[in-house]
Scaffold this active site. Sequence first.
Site, PDB file in Angstrom:
ATOM      1  CG  ASP A  33      -2.088   0.930   1.090  1.00 43.97           C
ATOM      2  OD1 ASP A  33      -3.209   0.417   0.935  1.00 43.97           O
ATOM      3  OD2 ASP A  33      -1.895   2.171   1.102  1.00 43.97           O
ATOM      4  CE  LYS A  38      -5.261   1.963   4.409  1.00 38.15           C
ATOM      5  NZ  LYS A  38      -5.850   1.825   3.089  1.00 38.15           N
ATOM      6  CD  GLU A 151     -13.452 -11.394  -2.677  1.00 32.75           C
ATOM      7  OE1 GLU A 151     -12.384 -11.743  -3.161  1.00 32.75           O
ATOM      8  OE2 GLU A 151     -14.298 -12.186  -2.231  1.00 32.75           O
ATOM      9  CG  PHE A 152     -19.369 -11.906  -4.991  1.00 31.94           C
ATOM     10  CD1 PHE A 152     -20.039 -10.955  -5.748  1.00 31.94           C
ATOM     11  CD2 PHE A 152     -18.680 -12.914  -5.645  1.00 31.94           C
ATOM     12  CE1 PHE A 152     -20.038 -11.022  -7.141  1.00 31.94           C
ATOM     13  CE2 PHE A 152     -18.671 -12.993  -7.034  1.00 31.94           C
ATOM     14  CZ  PHE A 152     -19.356 -12.045  -7.782  1.00 31.94           C
ATOM     15  CD  GLU A 155     -17.034  -2.374   5.152  1.00 32.18           C
ATOM     16  OE1 GLU A 155     -17.058  -1.918   6.306  1.00 32.18           O
ATOM     17  OE2 GLU A 155     -16.960  -1.672   4.139  1.00 32.18           O
ATOM     18  CB  ALA A 256     -38.109  -3.039   6.286  1.00 24.77           C
ATOM     19  CB  CYS A 264     -20.155  -1.911  -1.642  1.00 19.31           C
ATOM     20  SG  CYS A 264     -18.540  -2.218  -0.961  1.00 19.31           S
ATOM     21  CE  LYS A 267     -17.699   1.533  -5.112  1.00 23.74           C
ATOM     22  NZ  LYS A 267     -16.523   0.953  -5.702  1.00 23.74           N
TER      23      LYS A 267
HETATM   24  C1  UGA Z   1     -22.019  -5.493  -0.021  1.00 22.47           C
HETATM   25  C2  UGA Z   1     -22.437  -6.856  -0.595  1.00 22.47           C
HETATM   26  O1  UGA Z   1     -23.358  -7.484   0.294  1.00 22.47           O
HETATM   27  C3  UGA Z   1     -21.210  -7.757  -0.787  1.00 22.47           C
HETATM   28  O2  UGA Z   1     -21.600  -8.967  -1.408  1.00 22.47           O
HETATM   29  C4  UGA Z   1     -20.191  -7.035  -1.673  1.00 22.47           C
HETATM   30  O3  UGA Z   1     -19.010  -7.805  -1.845  1.00 22.47           O
HETATM   31  C5  UGA Z   1     -19.818  -5.701  -1.028  1.00 22.47           C
HETATM   32  O4  UGA Z   1     -21.015  -4.905  -0.862  1.00 22.47           O
HETATM   33  C6  UGA Z   1     -18.848  -5.012  -1.939  1.00 22.47           C
HETATM   34  O5  UGA Z   1     -19.227  -4.649  -3.058  1.00 22.47           O
HETATM   35  O6  UGA Z   1     -17.662  -4.928  -1.587  1.00 22.47           O
HETATM   36  P1  UGA Z   1     -21.441  -4.629   2.448  1.00 22.47           P
HETATM   37  O7  UGA Z   1     -21.437  -3.263   1.855  1.00 22.47           O
HETATM   38  O8  UGA Z   1     -20.317  -5.045   3.324  1.00 22.47           O
HETATM   39  O9  UGA Z   1     -21.494  -5.740   1.276  1.00 22.47           O
HETATM   40  O10 UGA Z   1     -22.748  -4.775   3.322  1.00 22.47           O
HETATM   41  P2  UGA Z   1     -24.181  -5.453   3.176  1.00 22.47           P
HETATM   42  O11 UGA Z   1     -24.267  -6.574   4.115  1.00 22.47           O
HETATM   43  O12 UGA Z   1     -24.515  -5.715   1.764  1.00 22.47           O
HETATM   44  O13 UGA Z   1     -25.120  -4.278   3.713  1.00 22.47           O
HETATM   45  C7  UGA Z   1     -25.256  -3.054   2.983  1.00 22.47           C
HETATM   46  C8  UGA Z   1     -26.309  -2.182   3.603  1.00 22.47           C
HETATM   47  O14 UGA Z   1     -27.610  -2.734   3.392  1.00 22.47           O
HETATM   48  C9  UGA Z   1     -26.194  -2.003   5.116  1.00 22.47           C
HETATM   49  O15 UGA Z   1     -26.457  -0.672   5.448  1.00 22.47           O
HETATM   50  C10 UGA Z   1     -27.258  -2.925   5.668  1.00 22.47           C
HETATM   51  O16 UGA Z   1     -27.723  -2.543   6.926  1.00 22.47           O
HETATM   52  C11 UGA Z   1     -28.336  -2.797   4.610  1.00 22.47           C
HETATM   53  N1  UGA Z   1     -29.258  -3.940   4.567  1.00 22.47           N
HETATM   54  C12 UGA Z   1     -28.809  -5.169   4.256  1.00 22.47           C
HETATM   55  C13 UGA Z   1     -30.615  -3.723   4.810  1.00 22.47           C
HETATM   56  O17 UGA Z   1     -31.060  -2.594   5.089  1.00 22.47           O
HETATM   57  N2  UGA Z   1     -31.472  -4.786   4.739  1.00 22.47           N
HETATM   58  C14 UGA Z   1     -31.047  -6.035   4.438  1.00 22.47           C
HETATM   59  O18 UGA Z   1     -31.898  -6.965   4.391  1.00 22.47           O
HETATM   60  C15 UGA Z   1     -29.684  -6.232   4.194  1.00 22.47           C
END
Ligand code: UGA
Length: 438
Positions: A33, A38, A151-152, A155, A256, A264, A267
């Site tokens: 990095d 970091k 990557e999926f 966090e 909900a 992510c 964006k």
């Molecule tokens: C998301 C995707 O879930 C990952 O698969 C992906 O790899 C990642 O983006 C990325 O592109 O790097 P992340 O942003 O870590 O992961 O978090 P999520 O678990 O997806 O939650 C995103 C937001 O949605 C949070 O604010 C969460 O509270 C909200 N959420 C999630 C809801 O309001 N309701 C739900 O049923 C699920």
Amino acid sequence: MNKPAISVVGLGFVGLSLALVNAKKGFFTVAIDNNEEKIKKNSSGKTPFYEPLLDSYLHYSIKSKMIHFTRDLHEILNTDITFVTVGTPPSKQGEIDLSQLKSVTNDLAKILKEKKKRHLVVIKSTVVPETTKIISKRFKNTNVGILVNPEFLREGSGIHDLLKPHLIVIGEENKKDGDALERYYLDFYEKPPEILRTSTTTAELIKYANNAFLATKISFINSIANICQNIPDSDVNTIAHAIGKDTRIGPLFLKAGPGFGGSCLPKDILGLIKFSEKFKDANILFKAVRQVNQNQPYRILEIMKEMGVLQRGKRVSILGLAFKNDTDDIRESVSIKLVNVLLKKGLDIRVHDPMALGNFRVLFGDKITYCTKIEECLEKSECCILLTDWKQYKKLRRINFIKKMKDVNIIDARRVLDQSKFQELNFRAIGLGSKIYR
Ligand code: UGA
């Protein structure tokens, strides 16, 4: 067969997790990095952000000497596969900003120019379709193979998701390089998941489609919640449970709440809108998904108004600042939007979060009160908003609120409380997407 040596360029959440999991799995890993702070922090065994399991993986990797942190990009020459995980944040206009990726791949092309042995450069950063095709031209006349491998991981469960992915996507320009990356994954996993081989462009779009679908599910259920909010005796959680039983719909991502945040989904939905602007009508759905999400925090303000607490001088307690539980990340968190509005309206704001207080303080300084204990946050408050689904909030009972608050008005934006325990006269608890609490 010797394990290939790995390098990871860009040590954000994805890059650092990936580097540490590789080291733990016995692949010698060079973690790179350009941020000196970091590198120093990681080298001394301190992770720069909170993520479950990351600390123990870092300690193990350092102790076993399987990881080497450096700022020097030339050290990729000691490795066989370079994963590029630099950030692709949104620009002011909303398109993704590829400047970090362009700069790193430019440097990689120069460094790898003379390398005799085949080297793989694998793009893991989220990039709009056809980006890799363009980047690949920089590696002409080198012995480098360019691949896309989205990557999926989420966090809060990054290590788990890396160890147990639902799928590996390999976007390739030629079969030989795809085979080489597949061999690495077959070695990485004792029980490898499905490995999908496709073009680099399809692989890039798979990542956007995946996140856009998740965002769509959330905005869909929030739209149903907003209907429930207006009609007595209806409950979005019960509806989500019922429709989730239909295997064509599935139960996940139907919770909900105050809207999706994080670095992510917001964006990527905007990135996809911008990218598809040039194709007729392609982004109508995505625009609606984004619009629903942007409006969702205002539901909380509407309820506050109904409760009579959206007034200058009223004390409000916010439980939960991180964009979701198990992280200290507040990027695009609803908490930021909400606090900004409440500050403008002159409310006295107290906040609590098990992990994200430090990050929030950087943004809001002494404009609000930071509380390390939940009871302290509820002290003399006239409204409590539960904004993140941390497990410690699930344990809260009526008595915890009654003991501390001046007026007990609760807005459970994440539906973490046990509804059955919150029905009482002179005690107003409202869950988003339900009229039952009142
Ligand atoms: C998301 C995707 O879930 C990952 O698969 C992906 O790899 C990642 O983006 C990325 O592109 O790097 P992340 O942003 O870590 O992961 O978090 P999520 O678990 O997806 O939650 C995103 C937001 O949605 C949070 O604010 C969460 O509270 C909200 N959420 C999630 C809801 O309001 N309701 C739900 O049923 C699920």
